[in-house]
Design an enzyme around this catalytic site. Structure first.
Site, PDB file in Angstrom:
ATOM      1  N   TYR A 152       0.730  -1.195  -0.033  1.00 11.66           N
ATOM      2  CA  TYR A 152      -0.018   0.016   0.104  1.00 11.66           C
ATOM      3  C   TYR A 152       1.089   1.304  -0.157  1.00 11.66           C
ATOM      4  O   TYR A 152       0.767   2.195  -0.796  1.00 11.66           O
ATOM      5  CB  TYR A 152      -0.901  -0.289   1.234  1.00 11.66           C
ATOM      6  CG  TYR A 152      -1.999   1.075   1.196  1.00 11.66           C
ATOM      7  CD1 TYR A 152      -3.125   1.122   0.347  1.00 11.66           C
ATOM      8  CD2 TYR A 152      -1.682   2.131   2.305  1.00 11.66           C
ATOM      9  CE1 TYR A 152      -4.005   2.102   0.361  1.00 11.66           C
ATOM     10  CE2 TYR A 152      -2.600   3.167   2.283  1.00 11.66           C
ATOM     11  CZ  TYR A 152      -3.890   3.195   1.507  1.00 11.66           C
ATOM     12  OH  TYR A 152      -4.682   4.258   1.396  1.00 11.66           O
TER      13      TYR A 152
HETATM   14  N1  LIG Z   1      -9.737   5.437   4.536  1.00 12.59           N
HETATM   15  C1  LIG Z   1      -8.593   5.791   5.138  1.00 12.59           C
HETATM   16  O1  LIG Z   1      -7.925   5.633   6.043  1.00 12.59           O
HETATM   17  C2  LIG Z   1      -7.670   6.149   3.680  1.00 12.59           C
HETATM   18  C3  LIG Z   1      -6.584   6.807   4.275  1.00 12.59           C
HETATM   19  C4  LIG Z   1      -5.395   7.070   3.220  1.00 12.59           C
HETATM   20  C5  LIG Z   1      -5.727   7.203   1.974  1.00 12.59           C
HETATM   21  N2  LIG Z   1      -7.227   6.522   1.606  1.00 12.59           N
HETATM   22  C6  LIG Z   1      -7.445   6.438  -0.025  1.00 12.59           C
HETATM   23  O2  LIG Z   1      -8.689   7.003  -0.085  1.00 12.59           O
HETATM   24  C7  LIG Z   1      -9.187   6.471  -1.310  1.00 12.59           C
HETATM   25  C8  LIG Z   1     -10.703   6.168  -0.887  1.00 12.59           C
HETATM   26  O3  LIG Z   1     -10.674   5.005   0.208  1.00 12.59           O
HETATM   27  P1  LIG Z   1     -11.726   4.980   1.022  1.00 12.59           P
HETATM   28  O4  LIG Z   1     -11.265   4.801   2.350  1.00 12.59           O
HETATM   29  O5  LIG Z   1     -12.964   5.866   0.825  1.00 12.59           O
HETATM   30  O6  LIG Z   1     -12.260   3.526   0.810  1.00 12.59           O
HETATM   31  P2  LIG Z   1     -13.710   2.704   0.441  1.00 12.59           P
HETATM   32  O7  LIG Z   1     -13.411   1.204   0.442  1.00 12.59           O
HETATM   33  O8  LIG Z   1     -14.749   3.069   1.332  1.00 12.59           O
HETATM   34  O9  LIG Z   1     -13.836   3.233  -1.150  1.00 12.59           O
HETATM   35  C9  LIG Z   1     -13.341   2.705  -2.199  1.00 12.59           C
HETATM   36  C10 LIG Z   1     -14.142   2.414  -3.285  1.00 12.59           C
HETATM   37  O10 LIG Z   1     -13.316   2.197  -4.378  1.00 12.59           O
HETATM   38  C11 LIG Z   1     -14.201   1.103  -5.073  1.00 12.59           C
HETATM   39  N3  LIG Z   1     -13.081  -0.042  -5.972  1.00 12.59           N
HETATM   40  C12 LIG Z   1     -12.030  -0.635  -5.612  1.00 12.59           C
HETATM   41  N4  LIG Z   1     -11.218  -1.067  -6.393  1.00 12.59           N
HETATM   42  C13 LIG Z   1     -12.014  -0.665  -7.631  1.00 12.59           C
HETATM   43  C14 LIG Z   1     -11.620  -0.900  -8.828  1.00 12.59           C
HETATM   44  N5  LIG Z   1     -10.585  -1.807  -9.486  1.00 12.59           N
HETATM   45  N6  LIG Z   1     -12.178  -0.150  -9.819  1.00 12.59           N
HETATM   46  C15 LIG Z   1     -13.209   0.763  -9.500  1.00 12.59           C
HETATM   47  N7  LIG Z   1     -13.657   1.019  -8.024  1.00 12.59           N
HETATM   48  C16 LIG Z   1     -13.021   0.391  -7.287  1.00 12.59           C
HETATM   49  C17 LIG Z   1     -14.707   0.116  -3.933  1.00 12.59           C
HETATM   50  O11 LIG Z   1     -15.559  -0.488  -4.510  1.00 12.59           O
HETATM   51  C18 LIG Z   1     -15.072   1.152  -2.953  1.00 12.59           C
HETATM   52  O12 LIG Z   1     -16.366   1.749  -3.181  1.00 12.59           O
HETATM   53  C19 LIG Z   1      -8.490   5.048  -1.688  1.00 12.59           C
HETATM   54  O13 LIG Z   1      -7.744   5.293  -2.639  1.00 12.59           O
HETATM   55  C20 LIG Z   1      -7.412   4.890  -0.312  1.00 12.59           C
HETATM   56  O14 LIG Z   1      -6.378   4.449  -0.529  1.00 12.59           O
HETATM   57  C21 LIG Z   1      -7.955   6.182   2.468  1.00 12.59           C
END
Ligand SMILES: NC(=O)c1ccc[n+]([C@@H]2O[C@H](COP(=O)([O-])OP(=O)(O)OC[C@H]3O[C@@H](n4cnc5c(N)ncnc54)[C@H](O)[C@@H]3O)[C@@H](O)[C@H]2O)c1
Length: 289
Positions: free
Chosen positions: A171
């Protein structure tokens, strides 16, 4: 000429270029907008008067729900079921989507496994979704932005892209690459004199489904963030033409930490890891790669 103008003229080349991008009246596409941060950024853009919000997600149920929420509130949304790692599917969907002024590359996955417990298949999936997709998804829309000489490419990276943390080699590596992609593309656009901004979003832990199992185990200096606040801050950053957002502000300490002798910096990194078992680390069922 005033003294301020003189300073501006002589330092113009040194000052960062800011391309402010109001959401109102512009076409927005958000990948991974079926849940979490992406869903709320899509809704926030609709609330701020986007001409159209296009929702992409792997899950039809989630994508449809986000679009329905926006349309019910009087916004203009449509959704497409797209796997951002599938080049053919992305190109076909991009044709249908049409021009996009603000592209949020937000879809992302995490495995949350120790290096020795992880499989190559799971590592490949993390890199595919979090890095390879940036090229696949950005390419069809960037051409139009360049032709119109206007646009913003946003990448949801992570604070794990500015500092390595335990249980996240795949990651963390993917998010460092995502930040590198964003910075390089911005420099390239600037050199070619295209008014296209890029922005990397770097939050630490956010209260979405992604890190469900570890919410009570995050390091104390990086309290868990509310997804509503994160989404609003990120959309503000697009409008302001910013280049990077680190959340919470304490993530900036990492840059000071890097000036410390390495053993001290390593100890600091140790504070950032999540001390949880694999079972506890598990995210929302079905999402873990
Ligand atoms: N939640 C955290 O703590 C956090 C921290 C830092 C960064 N992020 C980043 O924020 C972004 C959003 O994460 P989140 O926390 O909202 O997660 P989440 O799991 O709630 O949302 C991610 C969404 O992406 C979709 N997805 C996954 N693989 C996919 C693909 N191949 N094609 C299309 N859609 C796809 C999933 O179905 C989901 O709806 C991500 O890039 C994550 O790495 C999250």
């Amino acid at each position: 000429m005033s003294i301020v103008d003189t300073i501006r003229r002589s330092t113009g080349k040194l000052l960062p270029t800011k391309y402010k991008m109001p959401i109102r009246g512009h076409r927005v596409l958000v990948t991974g907008a079926g849940s979490g941060i992406g869903r709320l950024m899509a809704i926030e853009c609709a609330d701020r008067g986007a001409a159209k919000v296009i929702i992409w997600d792997l899950s039809e149920e989630r994508a449809a729900e986000t679009a329905a929420t926006i349309n019910a509130a009087g916004g203009a949304a449509e959704y497409q079921v797209v796997d951002v790692t599938d080049q053919e599917a992305v190109e076909a969907a991009a044709e249908i989507a049409g021009d996009v002024d603000i592209l949020f590359n937000n879809a992302g996955v995490v495995s949350g496994r120790d290096f020795l417990d992880n499989t190559q298949e799971s590592v490949d999936r993390t890199l595919d979704v979090n890095v390879r997709s940036l090229y696949i998804v950005t390419r069809p829309f960037l051409k139009g932005m360049v032709e119109r000489d206007r646009g913003t490419v946003v990448v949801t990276a992570s604070a794990a892209g500015v500092v390595g943390v335990a249980k996240q080699t795949d990651y963390s590596a993917s998010k460092w690459a995502a930040i590198g992609f964003t910075e390089s593309l911005r420099v390239e656009m600037k050199r070619r004199k295209h008014r296209v901004n890029t922005l990397s979003l770097c939050p630490f832990y956010v209260d979405t489904g992604m890190f469900d199992g570890v919410k009570t185990k995050v390091p104390w200096i990086f309290p868990i963030l509310r997804q509503e606040d994160v989404a609003r801050t990120f959309v503000d950053a697009v409008e302001a033409g910013r280049h990077q957002v680190l959340l919470p502000w304490t993530v900036r300490l990492v840059y000071i930490g890097r000036l410390l002798p390495l053993p001290l910096f390593d100890a600091f990194c140790g504070l950032l890891g999540v001390n949880a078992t694999m079972e506890e680390f598990r995210g929302r069922p079905g999402d873990r790669v």
